[in-house]
Design an enzyme around this catalytic site. Structure first.
Site, PDB file in Angstrom:
ATOM      1  N   HIS A  45      47.648  43.750  36.838  1.00 14.10           N
ATOM      2  CA  HIS A  45      46.438  44.732  36.699  1.00 14.10           C
ATOM      3  C   HIS A  45      47.097  45.495  35.126  1.00 14.10           C
ATOM      4  O   HIS A  45      48.077  45.901  35.106  1.00 14.10           O
ATOM      5  CB  HIS A  45      46.373  45.553  37.728  1.00 14.10           C
ATOM      6  N   GLU A 101      40.197  40.866  33.014  1.00 12.91           N
ATOM      7  CA  GLU A 101      39.692  42.226  33.057  1.00 12.91           C
ATOM      8  C   GLU A 101      40.010  42.967  31.650  1.00 12.91           C
ATOM      9  O   GLU A 101      41.082  43.649  31.425  1.00 12.91           O
ATOM     10  CB  GLU A 101      40.366  43.141  34.050  1.00 12.91           C
TER      11      GLU A 101
HETATM   12  P1  PGA Z   1      36.347  48.895  37.934  1.00 14.16           P
HETATM   13  O1  PGA Z   1      37.719  48.409  37.978  1.00 14.16           O
HETATM   14  O2  PGA Z   1      35.466  47.875  38.859  1.00 14.16           O
HETATM   15  O3  PGA Z   1      36.272  50.355  38.786  1.00 14.16           O
HETATM   16  O4  PGA Z   1      35.748  48.867  36.652  1.00 14.16           O
HETATM   17  C1  PGA Z   1      38.270  47.201  38.228  1.00 14.16           C
HETATM   18  C2  PGA Z   1      39.514  46.942  38.140  1.00 14.16           C
HETATM   19  O5  PGA Z   1      40.173  47.633  37.625  1.00 14.16           O
HETATM   20  O6  PGA Z   1      39.980  45.885  38.968  1.00 14.16           O
END
Ligand code: PGA
Length: 215
Positions: A93, A142
């Protein structure tokens, strides 16, 4: 079958986790349509494990695991210690990469140990330049600018990134970043995308349920 990953990050205690799961389970089952993966802080895993055990569609994931296999590494949570408890682990992440300085070597090691101990990595990339370990079957794209900002990425761009990766065609590809109940449908409509990773909007069981029920 679409994946919905609830990434609670560093939120909730055992009371709050209990309230969340009781509320979620009080709503009609999404058994035939979804795979739900709840990724709570480590200490809440056992409590949730007990509650989800007869659902058949809700799984547990850790938000991380150690790059060490075992031994004298005080405070580390290893894949070995998580095996049998979680089916999935989020690895790479951007918050781990950024705040905890996790580099490619570390992340590849984590993915390797996850696999060794029967845990499926959900490997996060920030863009098409991030390397993906060969054994990874679930990729979550992401983009940094979309995490927690309210600026979710257009699904067309998400699909473009997917297509630019040289990964096996049977890998699963998820999107994460500011997914809300108002925008989730745009990712779920596409057969190119296998699900979504949800941070903020997963903290409320009803909102998370409403998103998952769009599948
Ligand atoms: P968010 O986070 O949905 O709050 O944007 C997603 C993530 O960091 O996995």
């Amino acid at each position: 079958m679409k994946f919905f990953i609830a990434n609670w990050k560093a939120n909730k205690n055992s009371n709050e986790a209990n309230v969340w799961i009781e509320r979620f389970l009080s709503l009609p089952s999404l058994y035939d349509r979804t795979k739900i993966v709840i990724c709570p802080p480590f200490p809440l895993l056992y409590l949730l494990k007990e509650k989800i055990k007869n659902t058949g569609y809700i799984y547990l994931g850790s938000q991380d695991l150690s790059a060490y296999e075992m031994g004298s590494y005080t405070g580390e949570v290893t894949a070995k210690s998580l095996s049998g408890l979680v089916d999935y682990a989020i690895i790479g992440h951007s918050e781990r990469r950024n705040f905890f300085k996790e580099n490619e070597d570390i992340l590849f090691q984590k993915a390797r140990y996850a696999k060794k101990y029967g845990i499926e990595p959900i490997f996060c990339i920030r863009d098409e330049k991030d390397q993906i370990p060969e054994e990874v079957k679930i990729i979550a794209y992401e983009p940094i600018g979309s995490i927690g900002t309210g600026k979710n990425e257009d699904p067309e761009n998400v699909i473009k990134v997917k297509k630019s990766l040289s990964v096996s065609s049977n890998s699963l590809f998820l999107y994460g970043g500011s997914v809300e109940k108002e925008n989730a449908h745009v990712y779920l409509q596409s057969s190119e995308l296998d699900g979504i990773l949800i941070g903020g909007a997963s903290l409320d069981p009803v909102i998370f349920y409403q998103i998952a029920s769009l599948a």
